[in-house]
Every structure is written in C-alpha cells, then in structure tokens.
Design a protein around this motif. Structure first.
Motif, PDB file in Angstrom:
ATOM      1  N   TYR A   1      93.454  42.222  83.809  1.00 16.25           N
ATOM      2  CA  TYR A   1      93.948  42.398  82.437  1.00 16.25           C
ATOM      3  C   TYR A   1      93.885  43.882  82.065  1.00 16.25           C
ATOM      4  CZ  TYR A   1      94.858  41.503  77.501  1.00 16.25           C
ATOM      5  OH  TYR A   1      95.410  41.502  76.250  1.00 16.25           O
ATOM      6  N   ALA A   2      92.810  44.536  82.492  1.00 11.41           N
ATOM      7  CA  ALA A   2      92.675  45.967  82.207  1.00 11.41           C
ATOM      8  C   ALA A   2      93.778  46.745  82.902  1.00 11.41           C
ATOM      9  CB  ALA A   2      91.318  46.464  82.667  1.00 11.41           C
ATOM     10  N   SER A   3      94.127  46.288  84.086  1.00 10.98           N
ATOM     11  CA  SER A   3      95.190  46.947  84.826  1.00 10.98           C
ATOM     12  C   SER A   3      96.516  46.853  84.059  1.00 10.98           C
ATOM     13  CB  SER A   3      95.305  46.303  86.199  1.00 10.98           C
ATOM     14  OG  SER A   3      96.335  46.890  86.923  1.00 10.98           O
ATOM     15  N   ALA A   4      96.782  45.683  83.494  1.00  8.15           N
ATOM     16  CA  ALA A   4      98.015  45.512  82.714  1.00  8.15           C
ATOM     17  C   ALA A   4      98.005  46.447  81.506  1.00  8.15           C
ATOM     18  CB  ALA A   4      98.153  44.060  82.273  1.00  8.15           C
ATOM     19  N   ASP A   5      96.823  46.684  80.964  1.00 10.39           N
ATOM     20  CA  ASP A   5      96.718  47.623  79.847  1.00 10.39           C
ATOM     21  C   ASP A   5      97.043  49.049  80.282  1.00 10.39           C
ATOM     22  OD1 ASP A   5      95.966  45.688  78.040  1.00 10.39           O
ATOM     23  OD2 ASP A   5      93.803  46.099  78.190  1.00 10.39           O
ATOM     24  N   LEU A   6      96.583  49.372  81.497  1.00  9.68           N
ATOM     25  CA  LEU A   6      96.766  50.752  81.974  1.00  9.68           C
ATOM     26  C   LEU A   6      98.214  51.066  82.325  1.00  9.68           C
ATOM     27  CD1 LEU A   6      93.633  51.721  84.060  1.00  9.68           C
ATOM     28  CD2 LEU A   6      94.036  51.815  81.609  1.00  9.68           C
ATOM     29  N   MET A   7      98.979  50.035  82.615  1.00 10.76           N
ATOM     30  CA  MET A   7     100.414  50.217  82.854  1.00 10.76           C
ATOM     31  C   MET A   7     101.005  50.979  81.678  1.00 10.76           C
ATOM     32  SD  MET A   7     102.514  46.825  83.685  1.00 10.76           S
ATOM     33  CE  MET A   7     101.611  45.675  84.610  1.00 10.76           C
ATOM     34  N   GLY A   8     100.727  50.436  80.493  1.00  5.48           N
ATOM     35  CA  GLY A   8     101.252  51.058  79.276  1.00  5.48           C
ATOM     36  C   GLY A   8     100.642  52.419  79.040  1.00  5.48           C
ATOM     37  N   LEU A   9      99.363  52.518  79.248  1.00  3.10           N
ATOM     38  CA  LEU A   9      98.664  53.780  79.001  1.00  3.10           C
ATOM     39  C   LEU A   9      99.252  54.891  79.853  1.00  3.10           C
ATOM     40  CD1 LEU A   9      95.895  54.856  77.554  1.00  3.10           C
ATOM     41  CD2 LEU A   9      95.074  54.858  79.895  1.00  3.10           C
TER      42      LEU A   9
ATOM     43  N   GLY B   1     102.259  55.051  80.838  1.00  4.20           N
ATOM     44  CA  GLY B   1     103.678  55.255  80.563  1.00  4.20           C
ATOM     45  C   GLY B   1     104.613  54.513  81.494  1.00  4.20           C
ATOM     46  N   HIS B   2     104.077  53.523  82.214  1.00  2.00           N
ATOM     47  CA  HIS B   2     104.933  52.763  83.110  1.00  2.00           C
ATOM     48  C   HIS B   2     105.653  51.676  82.306  1.00  2.00           C
ATOM     49  CE1 HIS B   2     105.842  51.880  87.320  1.00  2.00           C
ATOM     50  NE2 HIS B   2     106.022  50.659  86.903  1.00  2.00           N
TER      51      HIS B   2
ATOM     52  N   TRP C   1     100.073  35.187  93.841  1.00  2.00           N
ATOM     53  CA  TRP C   1      98.697  35.656  93.668  1.00  2.00           C
ATOM     54  C   TRP C   1      98.655  37.147  93.970  1.00  2.00           C
ATOM     55  CZ3 TRP C   1      93.944  35.426  91.955  1.00  2.00           C
ATOM     56  CH2 TRP C   1      93.013  36.320  92.494  1.00  2.00           C
ATOM     57  N   GLU C   2      97.904  37.901  93.202  1.00  2.00           N
ATOM     58  CA  GLU C   2      97.728  39.330  93.470  1.00  2.00           C
ATOM     59  C   GLU C   2      96.266  39.726  93.275  1.00  2.00           C
ATOM     60  OE1 GLU C   2      99.980  41.501  94.498  1.00  2.00           O
ATOM     61  OE2 GLU C   2     101.802  40.316  94.250  1.00  2.00           O
ATOM     62  N   PHE C   3      95.775  40.565  94.178  1.00  3.66           N
ATOM     63  CA  PHE C   3      94.479  41.213  93.945  1.00  3.66           C
ATOM     64  C   PHE C   3      94.775  42.488  93.163  1.00  3.66           C
ATOM     65  CE2 PHE C   3      93.432  38.980  98.009  1.00  3.66           C
ATOM     66  CZ  PHE C   3      92.253  38.358  97.622  1.00  3.66           C
ATOM     67  N   ILE C   4      94.381  42.538  91.919  1.00  2.00           N
ATOM     68  CA  ILE C   4      94.705  43.706  91.100  1.00  2.00           C
ATOM     69  C   ILE C   4      93.431  44.297  90.494  1.00  2.00           C
ATOM     70  CG2 ILE C   4      95.938  44.536  89.047  1.00  2.00           C
ATOM     71  CD1 ILE C   4      97.906  43.827  91.221  1.00  2.00           C
ATOM     72  N   GLY C   5      93.077  45.462  90.985  1.00  2.00           N
ATOM     73  CA  GLY C   5      91.944  46.187  90.403  1.00  2.00           C
ATOM     74  C   GLY C   5      92.421  47.017  89.225  1.00  2.00           C
ATOM     75  N   VAL C   6      91.490  47.539  88.457  1.00  2.00           N
ATOM     76  CA  VAL C   6      91.852  48.270  87.242  1.00  2.00           C
ATOM     77  C   VAL C   6      92.913  49.347  87.486  1.00  2.00           C
ATOM     78  CG1 VAL C   6      90.952  49.725  85.386  1.00  2.00           C
ATOM     79  CG2 VAL C   6      89.640  47.747  86.137  1.00  2.00           C
ATOM     80  N   PRO C   7      92.764  50.181  88.508  1.00  2.00           N
ATOM     81  CA  PRO C   7      93.770  51.247  88.653  1.00  2.00           C
ATOM     82  C   PRO C   7      95.040  50.805  89.370  1.00  2.00           C
ATOM     83  CG  PRO C   7      92.087  51.499  90.319  1.00  2.00           C
ATOM     84  CD  PRO C   7      91.721  50.275  89.538  1.00  2.00           C
ATOM     85  N   MET C   8      95.154  49.520  89.647  1.00  2.08           N
ATOM     86  CA  MET C   8      96.311  49.069  90.440  1.00  2.08           C
ATOM     87  C   MET C   8      97.476  48.625  89.563  1.00  2.08           C
ATOM     88  SD  MET C   8      94.183  47.049  93.370  1.00  2.08           S
ATOM     89  CE  MET C   8      95.611  46.491  94.308  1.00  2.08           C
TER      90      MET C   8
ATOM     91  N   ARG D   1     100.256  50.008  89.073  1.00  2.52           N
ATOM     92  CA  ARG D   1     101.563  50.145  89.737  1.00  2.52           C
ATOM     93  C   ARG D   1     101.883  48.889  90.536  1.00  2.52           C
ATOM     94  NH1 ARG D   1      98.975  54.688  90.487  1.00  2.52           N
ATOM     95  NH2 ARG D   1      99.757  56.622  89.617  1.00  2.52           N
ATOM     96  N   GLU D   2     100.849  48.394  91.233  1.00  5.60           N
ATOM     97  CA  GLU D   2     101.037  47.193  92.053  1.00  5.60           C
ATOM     98  C   GLU D   2     101.347  45.986  91.159  1.00  5.60           C
ATOM     99  OE1 GLU D   2      98.774  49.478  92.592  1.00  5.60           O
ATOM    100  OE2 GLU D   2      98.946  50.005  94.719  1.00  5.60           O
ATOM    101  N   LEU D   3     100.677  45.930  90.011  1.00  4.45           N
ATOM    102  CA  LEU D   3     100.928  44.811  89.101  1.00  4.45           C
ATOM    103  C   LEU D   3     102.354  44.882  88.553  1.00  4.45           C
ATOM    104  CD1 LEU D   3      99.887  42.321  87.610  1.00  4.45           C
ATOM    105  CD2 LEU D   3      98.961  43.823  85.839  1.00  4.45           C
ATOM    106  N   ALA D   4     102.744  46.082  88.152  1.00  8.47           N
ATOM    107  CA  ALA D   4     104.106  46.255  87.636  1.00  8.47           C
ATOM    108  C   ALA D   4     105.117  45.867  88.705  1.00  8.47           C
ATOM    109  CB  ALA D   4     104.317  47.696  87.199  1.00  8.47           C
ATOM    110  N   ASP D   5     104.812  46.271  89.923  1.00 13.55           N
ATOM    111  CA  ASP D   5     105.697  45.975  91.038  1.00 13.55           C
ATOM    112  C   ASP D   5     105.810  44.454  91.236  1.00 13.55           C
ATOM    113  OD1 ASP D   5     107.293  47.050  93.051  1.00 13.55           O
ATOM    114  OD2 ASP D   5     105.759  46.535  94.561  1.00 13.55           O
ATOM    115  N   ALA D   6     104.670  43.778  91.124  1.00 12.79           N
ATOM    116  CA  ALA D   6     104.683  42.320  91.282  1.00 12.79           C
ATOM    117  C   ALA D   6     105.535  41.668  90.195  1.00 12.79           C
ATOM    118  CB  ALA D   6     103.256  41.789  91.241  1.00 12.79           C
ATOM    119  N   VAL D   7     105.450  42.191  88.979  1.00 17.60           N
ATOM    120  CA  VAL D   7     106.251  41.629  87.880  1.00 17.60           C
ATOM    121  C   VAL D   7     107.740  41.875  88.155  1.00 17.60           C
ATOM    122  CG1 VAL D   7     106.745  41.737  85.404  1.00 17.60           C
ATOM    123  CG2 VAL D   7     104.378  41.907  86.207  1.00 17.60           C
ATOM    124  N   HIS D   8     108.056  43.104  88.572  1.00 18.46           N
ATOM    125  CA  HIS D   8     109.464  43.416  88.861  1.00 18.46           C
ATOM    126  C   HIS D   8     110.005  42.529  89.974  1.00 18.46           C
ATOM    127  CE1 HIS D   8     109.895  46.649  86.089  1.00 18.46           C
ATOM    128  NE2 HIS D   8     108.926  47.362  86.619  1.00 18.46           N
ATOM    129  N   LYS D   9     109.209  42.367  91.011  1.00 20.43           N
ATOM    130  CA  LYS D   9     109.659  41.547  92.146  1.00 20.43           C
ATOM    131  C   LYS D   9     109.878  40.110  91.719  1.00 20.43           C
ATOM    132  CE  LYS D   9     108.015  43.928  96.232  1.00 20.43           C
ATOM    133  NZ  LYS D   9     106.712  44.286  96.778  1.00 20.43           N
TER     134      LYS D   9
END
Lengths: 324, 785
Positions: B665-673, B675-676, B751-758, B760-768
C-alpha cells in the motif's frame, strides 16, 4: 399411517448410488413395510411412460441421483419435480455435479471429439461423433441432446434435500430412510444430510494433530501413509478440513485422503476455494533459504488443480468456463 | 449539524484539499455534497490544512457530535504529517474510539497518480471508506497485564535484563538451570571487552559483579538450579510452572566453607572445568559462583550422609524435595544462551582423541595456565577454524551453513594467550578460505597473532594420534596435501541456539536453525519475537560477545518494562474472532498463526486477543469460515468492492489492488509521490491487512461483483511482517490461476511481491493488467442479475 410413495431416478451417474441403497442390507428388505416404490428404473421394471402416467404431486418423495448432462436427464428431472412433492438430490453428482462434472473443464465439441475420435481406443476414420438426429435408410434415429455443460440437480429443478456422498455412506442412507416419513410429512428435516462441521471434527486421526505445516506434499503413490497420524500433516493432500463430515471417515480409515465428496461447508460459497486457501497456507518449507521461485515447488504434488479441489463439485463452483 | 440519535452511527466527513492540491483535479464541493447524502453522515466540512494546529483545533470543535470520522485527504500510511497513529490519538482526544475512522486517500492514490478530472474516482474512494466506516466496531477493551516479568536464563543477557527491570522498580523472576548465575560467561576466563577496545576482562572479576546486582536486589527472585517446565498463554499473560530443584543444601544457611566436600567420598569430572578437575557430589562448581552456596549433585551422591554432621551451620538436608513454583507474568525474556555444535560428528577431526579439544575446553585450559592433568606442558597447539560452521548444505549433518561469527576472534585471542603464557609455544591456525576477525578489537588481536602464529589456508582431511602427538593432514585450496604435527588441536566449534524446548513450547517463529526470529521490521524491533511480550536476548539470537548480550538484555528489559509498568495492553482494532459454532477444530489457524495467539480449547480454536496482531492469516486459512477479523470483516471488504466502481469511467477495465498494509500500500502511495502516472483511472485499492488476510473464496466473491481484474500484492520475499503471509498468498494465487487457466479464465488475477520502493513495478503491473483486460473484455465472472 399410509406408506410413503417413492420414486427413484438416475441421471449422469455411474450407478453406484442405486447400488448403495441396495447395499444397506436389512433396512432395504424392511422398506416395503413403510414405503411404496412407484418408479425405479434401475432396480425394477419401470419405463418413463409409467412415470408420466402418474398424477402431478401424487408421489411423496423423488430421490434422484446423477447430474444433468443430457436433454433426457433434464426432462426426467423436471418430470420427477412435477410428480413429487419433495425431491432429494442423492449422491455427489446430483448434489454438486460429481465426477461427470469434471467435463465442464471442456467445451461440448472438445469432449465429443476426444471421446469418439481422438481417444486411442477408437477406430473412427470417418470422424463421426454422436448426433441428436441421424438419418439412415429413410429412418430418423434420435438420441438425447448432449447439453453444453453438466449441471447439478438444483440448477435444473428445485431440490428440497441433499444427500451427499460418492456414494453416501450407509449411515447417511439409513438416516435418509429413517427420515422419509418426516420428509413426506413436511416436518423440519435437515436440508443437507451431512455434518455441519468438517471431517477433521470427527476424524479418528484428529487426536494426532500437532498443528504443524506440511513441509512437503506427496502424491499418493509417493508415500505409504502412517495409519494413525493426520494425513495432511504427513504431506498428503487430504481435503477433510474443507469437507462436511458425516461420512463415517471411510476413506481416512482406509489410509486414503478425503477428496471432498460430502461437499463444501456451510458458510462457504465455493467448494474448492477454501481447501485451496488452507492448503496454500499450510504447505511449504522454511521460507528463509528458499529462493523465491522455489516457493511454488511444494505445489508440484497438485498436478491437476481442478481435479484436486473440485473432484466432485465443478458444476457448483463459482468459476465457470465461459461457453459461447 | 443534524440531531443526535444514539443508536445510529454519526459520521463526520472532513475533506482536506491539501492546500488546494486536491481541489485542482477534484471538484471537492461536489464531493462534499454527495458525501453529505451518504448514509449516517451528519456533518461534512472542507479544510485546506487539517494537519496544522489551528485547523485541527477547529476540526475538533466542529466534529464534536460525531462518533466516526471519514478523512478524505492524504494517505494514512504514507503521509508525513497525518498518519494513522496521529489520527488514532486525535480520536482519543475527541473521546472517540480509535477504530472509528477511515481514510479516503485522495492525494497519493488519486490526484497525484492520475491526470484529468478525478471527481468521480475521488467520490468512489469516499464511498469505499464510508462503506467500511459505517460498520466498524469499537476496539476491544484493554487487557490487564501482570506487572511482573519472567527472565529465563541467567547468563549475562538474562541477568542484565533482570537487573534493569528491578532497577526500574518492577518485580522479576530469574530462572537459571545451573546452580549459579553467569552461564558460559563464567567459564571463559578472558573475555573480549567489546568490539572496539582490544583488551580483555576476566570473568572472575565481572561475572560476580553482575550476578550480585541481581541476587541482592529485593525485586529479583532468583531461582537457580531451576527449570521452566510449562509456559502457556493465559488471558493476555503467561502462566508458568517452574521446577525448583531440591535445596539439599540450604542457601540460607550454607557459608561455603567446604567442610562437606572434604568428607564427601563421591567424585566426578567437573563439567564447569571441562573435566580438567574433579568435583565432589557436594561441592561448588564455580568457586566464585553466585548465589554463594554448595550444591549436592543427586545423580552422583550416594546419600552416605557423611556431610550432614560436619556442616557447621546444619545446612544439609538430604530429604529436601524439589518444589513446583507456579506464577503468572506479563512479559517473558528468553535468554537461554547457546549450545555448542557436537564436534563428534566431524569425524575427520578426531574429537575422540584426548588431544583434540573444543574451544570452550581450551578456555578452561587457559584458566589452568595450560596445565593438563597427566600430560606434559602444551608446547604445540593448532586451531581448526570453522569446525561445524559455514558448511554448504543445510541438511549436511556435519555442520551449520552460517558463520558463527565469534570463533575467529576467539581463536586468535586464545592463540595470543597461549604465546603470552608460553612464549616458546608453536601455534598454528588452519582456516578455510578466510579469517573473519571483524571489528577493531578482533582485527588487532589478529595482527598481533600474525607475529607468532602460523596461519595455514586449508581443509583438514584427517587427524591421527601418533607417538609424537597429533598428525594433522590437510588439503590446501590448490589441492596440495600438507601435514603438521601438534600436541593439541583446538576445534573452534560452531554455536547453536539454546533453550529449544522453550522455543517450541511458546511456538516462537524461528529460522531453520531454530534461532528465534525478530518481528518485521526487525531493524526497528530488536529482541521482539513474533509473540507479543516475549523478548529474546543474548546468544540465543546468534553468537555474540558478552557485552552485546548484556546490551540485548537491557534492550529486552526496556521493551518489557513498557508493558509491565503500564499494567495494561491496548488491543489493536484488528483482532481475529472465532465463531465456535462454525469451528471444526481442524487446527489450521493454530498452524498458521505466526504470533502464537491461537490455541485449541474444548469449544474450538480460541484467540488470545492480547497476542493477536490482526494479520488475518487465520482468516484466509480457515476452511470453515469460522474466523473473521474485527474491523476487517469479509462483508466490509465486499461492501467496499461494491461501492468502488460506482463512478468508474466507461472503457477502462475495473482493476482492484488488494495491497498489504505495510509494503505494497505504501508503494502505491509512492507512485504518486514520485510523479508516476497511471492512465486507467479505474484502478482502486483496498489496504488489506497482511497480503494473506484475504482468502480464495473472497477473491472469487470480488470477481462475482464485477471487478475485471485483481492484483494482490504483499511484502517482498523474506520481508513479510507476519512470517510468510506473502508466500501463502503467492501460492494461493498460483493455485487459483492454475484453475482459472484450466477453465479458460486466465489473466484476471495477479500476485506481486511489492516492497515500499517498488512503485515502478506496481505501476507496471497495473499497466500490464490494464492491457490484458482490455484485450479480454469485461469479466464473464460477474454474477448475472
């Protein structure tokens, strides 16, 4: 008190359910004193016209085993529903779709082609599959239609009571026979003749449980299971934790894992999901040294996921193959 | 403000525009209006800077009449000014229950992550928060914590913990198996002072100093010669049974004069002294041991009774019996130390020979100034490093794969002591690959040792007893065979965790070597085990210097103190609850609970809420659906799902992220932070508990509600806050995906392993997933109405 009028019928099933009734022994011989069987094509010489000839709602209870695969089975199910005041789905096929229900993984044509053309035992150069109507020498031969999917009995008609099992255990059948009068009398009887708790609750191996993970899973041929210990904790995929009890623990007593024939537990909506969810939680080795990609290896023992978690229940699963 | 009705929730909605940032993309007035029309909402207001003092005090006054608050603004997880902890405290100040808030994350996961007019999505986020908030239930009442601590293990870590707890004014019971405090600490004559200072302290000086601090503190009850035989969780506390060994010599009378030992006819090899000296059946193993009294070894004593009349104080009573002590504690500190690797299994090293000793035995030999009974002076000594450490295969019976960390340092220290005692001694050291003398002190010992010690890189292949001492055969890294002769071979043996029975009894999560694991994020939670208020300290958590054990003892004491001083524990708003009518006693929940909060009672699974950390692993694993998580009820999640896409924009697939509470969830927050941007505005997320708080049945139910695709994300491998919840769900999704594939429904669940700084990977998973779902079209899984 007048005798309870019974009609038996079968659909897509192996015949084991009918045999199971005859198998209860003495109780069957006593049946004529309390019941009047008006229809039972497997055991007695009845034809469909005999059923059709009965007045609507003139039969107290219709006991139907087997799922619904063909148009004929659907018609007969509806006929039973019309003639009987109460309908009992008997056996896992009628209740949840059963083994024939596993065919729902495939499309209608895929199945027919596999069965009549591709299977190695066939000699069918003309590649003919079953037809509903075939013309031969001016005659029109008909067969019941092979429907697009297998359905449970209650997906076709309203069902009043369910008696699960593949086949139901003698104890369950005896319970059914003993409650026939009550059912016919409209008294409150359990809707599902099985335990409301899972098999573990009554499993003779329950006492040996240590609440530990199954670090490795074994396929049935890979391990001769200890006869006393919890099968799951030995690494054998036993679905007792997600299956209603009441079966008398027949399989686990014979050192075989539960495969789920008594159906999903109350308060669940999908028959395989809970077992999957629990197994994924308890199966696996130490996490600290396993490379990430290896964490799934423990599930290699589940070669056929649908066949493992939906052995008897695919037609009643929330997931359904999309059909054009 | 509308009138009060005590039975109905009174929801207040506060929309913070974050200085206008949110209002740039969201028509907050429209949201305000729609929010006002939601069920139970009694007041709505808009502010620009809720996190600032002035606005907060205004807010407190304005929302006084509410009993639940919906905050629409920044992320409760990642905001640097208005976090969930601060919100809880704020609610407390307002007299509200701290479970009675939800956050609509309009900043990080809405306006920061998308472009365009986001009023629709913002409103959906408010609806989701509202759907949950309206059925939240109050936090359970606090649990009473007994204001006493139990420290198990009287080594340097345990003694320090007991001393610190008592000095802070709380009662402690200190249980030690041996007759005296100090443990291995007392057996090592020359102790490395610390990592930094290249000098030594002698245990004969410091061990009694530490022990007497404990023994004479009136708040410490010291039970030596005693063992914890049972330790169960009991209503938030620990119920303990201790077997207090028979006091055949009464410590209150004994003056340690030794008259008893003089007449005692029974002798045995002193374990304390590694057999270098003999002890009597009544004796004192460690002369400076505290408590200062003699002890009778029942297994050696012949009960001849000679000692009884000679005792000047009448302290001996051979009929004394063991005593069962029962007590309850609010905190437990486990400091059961280490045990050494059984070097007998290393057959090539010939430990059976009297001339091959372990490094602990070498310590006693150093204490005896290198004099061994029955042999001449030790002139030649060889050391074998990594005896049982750093073997490659985890199931190799001949050792542990890890580095025991202290052995190289201790070996060079011992080598230096030998040359100090006997400048003519020939000392050599066989190491495999490298020497690991980390830190300033050890490295200096090593430099010093290099002047007199012969370091040989190689692996010992055989050790043979010969006429002239031992013949050590070895193979060098380039394959050459070498040999050396020595009088004595010292095996620097691997260290293992001690006290494994207690670890098992408490069901503490351990690594595969049985070392207890510390809670994630372990960087911030040293000594905290997976079980609430069970702390682990000292060599039990890994080989370390005495000073580091003392340090951990202090840390554990401070952490325990937090609880025992308060005497109560505030429970989390998320705790699991079992419906006994539905429980089938299958014990799956007990198996998966990483925090030892579940045990089996007559009525079925029972959760001790004071130990529950609300991860939900039990919920997702319970095949009977008998376990639910308070304030994370399945119905609440489904209601959120039903509300989530009310204003979904046409065309974009509806994607739901079930993101774990900590990392994803923190990772999803950082996407916005960062500027992604995500193009599909129909992406919604639910901040679930552990990624393993949702079960497969729930996932299917979510699909039935018309969601096109689901991404479940949890902490990266080895980082789950609850042990292995991430792996459980990864496997769950893998199984479900296999089934969906078999049924031609592939591509809708990921399923994704998403750590706080990941992010980009989360955004990528959403796009895919967006792309996949566009190709697949709307989900056929939606329940037909």
């Amino acid at each position: 008190m007048s005798r309870v009028k019974l009609a038996f019928n079968w659909g897509a099933s192996c015949g084991g359910c009918d045999v199971s009734i005859l198998d209860v022994g003495r109780a069957v011989l006593d049946l004529p004193q309390t019941v009047d069987v008006v229809y039972w094509p497997v055991a007695l010489d009845y034809k469909r016209k005999d059923l059709e000839a009965l007045d609507d709602k003139s039969v107290d209870i219709g006991i139907v085993n087997g799922a619904v695969r063909t148009s004929e089975q659907e018609e007969e199910a509806k006929l039973i529903r019309a003639k009987c005041r109460y309908v009992v789905a008997y056996g896992s096929c009628a209740c949840f779709g059963g083994i024939p229900g596993l065919a729902n993984q495939f499309g209608r044509n895929e199945l027919l082609e596999r069965a009549y053309i591709e299977a190695p035992s066939n000699t069918n150069e003309a590649a003919v599959t079953v037809q509903s109507v075939s013309e031969r020498d001016g005659f029109s031969l008909t067969l019941p239609e092979f429907l697009p999917e297998v359905r449970t009995l209650d997906q076709v008609i309203e069902v009043n009571h369910f008696v699960p099992g593949c086949p139901p255990s003698t104890a369950t059948i005896t319970e059914l026979l003993e409650t026939l009068g009550a059912i016919a009398g409209g008294k409150t009887v359990k809707r599902i003749l099985a335990a409301d708790k899972c098999l573990c609750y009554e499993c003779p191996r329950g006492k040996t449980k240590e609440a530990k993970k199954a670090e490795k899973l074994y396929r049935p041929h890979e391990l001769i299971a200890d006869g006393e210990r919890c099968l799951l904790e030995q690494g054998i995929v036993c679905l007792g934790f997600a299956t209603r009890g009441g079966c008398g623990s027949r399989c686990v007593a014979a050192n075989m894992p539960c495969r789920g024939c008594y159906g999903r537990l109350p308060d669940t909506s999908d028959p395989g999901a809970e077992a999957m969810s629990a197994l994924a939680a308890v199966a696996g080795d130490w996490e600290d040294y396993l490379p990430t990609q290896k964490i799934f290896d423990v599930l290699d023992a589940v070669r056929d996921a649908v066949g493992t978690f939906y052995t008897f229940s695919l037609p009643s699963a929330l997931l359904k193959r999309e059909r054009g | 403000m509308k009138t009060k009705d005590s039975a109905r929730p009174r929801i207040g909605v506060v929309i913070c525009t974050c200085g206008g940032q949110i209002a740039e993309k969201v028509n907050t007035r429209a949201v305000e209006k729609k929010a006002a029309a939601l069920e139970y909402v009694v007041h709505v207001a808009q502010v620009g800077d809720l996190c600032k003092k002035e606005s907060l005090s205004r807010f407190k006054r304005e929302f006084e009449g509410c009993d639940r608050i919906l905050f629409a603004g920044c992320s409760e997880r990642s905001s640097l000014t208005f976090t969930e902890d601060r919100i809880s405290a704020l609610l407390g100040e307002m007299g509200m229950d701290r479970a009675m808030f939800e956050v609509a994350n309009l900043r990080e996961q809405c306006v920061w992550v998308h472009d365009g007019d986001l009023t629709g999505k913002a409103m959906d986020l408010v609806r989701m928060a509202h759907a949950k908030l309206k059925s939240n239930v109050p936090t359970p009442a606090p649990t009473r914590i007994i204001k006493k601590s139990l420290v198990i293990g009287g080594g340097p870590a345990g003694v320090q913990a007991a001393v610190d707890l008592a000095n802070a004014g709380t009662e402690v019971t200190l249980v030690e198996k041996k007759a005296y405090l100090g443990g291995h600490f007392c057996r090592i004559p020359y102790l490395v002072q610390c990592e930094g200072w290249p000098s030594m302290c002698v245990s004969d000086c410091v061990a009694p100093v530490q022990a007497r601090e404990a023994i004479f503190n009136p708040l410490v009850r010291t039970l030596t010669g005693s063992e914890v035989t049972d330790l169960v969780r009991d209503n938030g506390n620990f119920k303990v049974k201790i077997n207090r060994g028979a006091l055949l010599v009464d410590p209150d009378k004994c003056i340690s004069c030794g008259k008893c030992a003089e007449v005692c006819p029974e002798e045995y090899d002193s374990e304390y002294d590694s057999g270098l000296t003999k002890r009597k059946a009544v004796d004192k193993d460690y002369r400076l041991g505290i408590p200062d009294h003699y002890v009778i070894r029942k297994d050696v004593c012949s009960e001849c009774g000679e000692c009884v009349p000679v005792c000047p104080t009448g302290a001996i009573n051979l009929a004394a019996e063991a005593e069962a002590v029962e007590d309850s504690f609010g905190a437990v500190i486990l400091a059961t130390g280490f045990k050494t690797f059984d070097v007998n299994t290393l057959t090539a090293l010939n430990y059976a020979s009297p001339n091959v000793v372990s490094s602990m035995e070498m310590e006693r030999l150093l204490a005896a100034r290198l004099r061994r009974p029955g042999t001449g002076p030790v002139e030649r000594v060889a050391f074998a490093l990594c005896s049982g450490s750093r073997v490659k295969d985890k199931i190799n019976p001949e050792g542990m794969p890890y580095c025991s960390k202290t052995c190289c340092g201790f070996a060079v220290k011992q080598a230096n002591r030998i040359t100090a005692m006997n400048p003519n001694a020939e000392v050599s050291m066989v190491y495999f690959g490298d020497i690991r003398t980390y830190g300033r002190a050890f490295e200096q010992f090593y430099s010093q040792a290099k002047e007199s010690v012969d370091f040989i890189n190689g692996e010992i292949t055989a050790v043979e007893d010969g006429e002239e001492g031992l013949l050590v055969r070895l193979e060098t890294p380039d394959g050459a065979e070498e040999q050396l002769e020595t009088d004595l071979l010292v095996l620097a043996e691997a260290l293992l965790p001690g006290g494994s029975e207690l670890i098992d009894l408490l069901k503490i999560k351990t690594d595969r070597y049985h070392y207890p694991l510390e809670l994630q994020p372990r960087i911030l939670r040293p000594t905290e085990s997976y079980i609430d208020r069970v702390y682990v300290a000292g060599a039990l958590t890994g080989p370390k210097l005495v000073q580091q054990s003392v340090e951990q003892g202090s840390v554990a004491a401070l952490k325990a103190l937090n609880h025992v001083i308060k005497g109560q524990k505030d429970l989390p708003k998320f705790t699991s609850e079992v419906d006994p009518d539905k429980c089938s006693h299958c014990r799956i929940c007990e198996t998966v609970c990483p925090h030892g909060a579940i045990s089996m009672a007559e009525s079925g699974a029972a959760v001790d809420r004071a130990f529950c950390q609300g991860c939900g692993l039990c919920v997702s694993a319970c095949p009977s659906h008998a376990v639910q998580l308070r304030n994370f009820y399945e119905e609440q999640i489904l209601e959120q799902v039903e509300a989530a896409f009310s204003e979904a924009e046409n065309g974009g697939p509806k994607i739901l992220g079930l993101l774990c509470y900590w990392c994803s969830y923190a990772s999803a927050d950082l996407m916005g932070l960062n500027g992604h941007k995500i193009t599909n505005t129909n992406f919604r997320s639910i901040r679930i508990r552990c990624s393993s708080s949702v079960n497969t049945g729930l996932i299917l139910e979510i699909f039935k509600r018309g969601v096109d695709g689901i991404i479940i994300a949890g902490c990266p491998p080895k980082n789950c806050h609850h042990g292995a919840g991430n792996y459980m769900t990864a496997r769950r999704v893998m199984l479900l995906n296999t089934i969906m594939r078999q049924l031609g429904l592939d591509g809708r669940l990921k399923w994704e392993f998403i750590g706080v700084p990941m992010w980009r990977e989360l955004a990528d998973a959403v796009h895919k997933m967006d792309k996949t779902l566009k190709a697949l079209g709307p989900s056929p899984l939606r329940r037909k109405t």
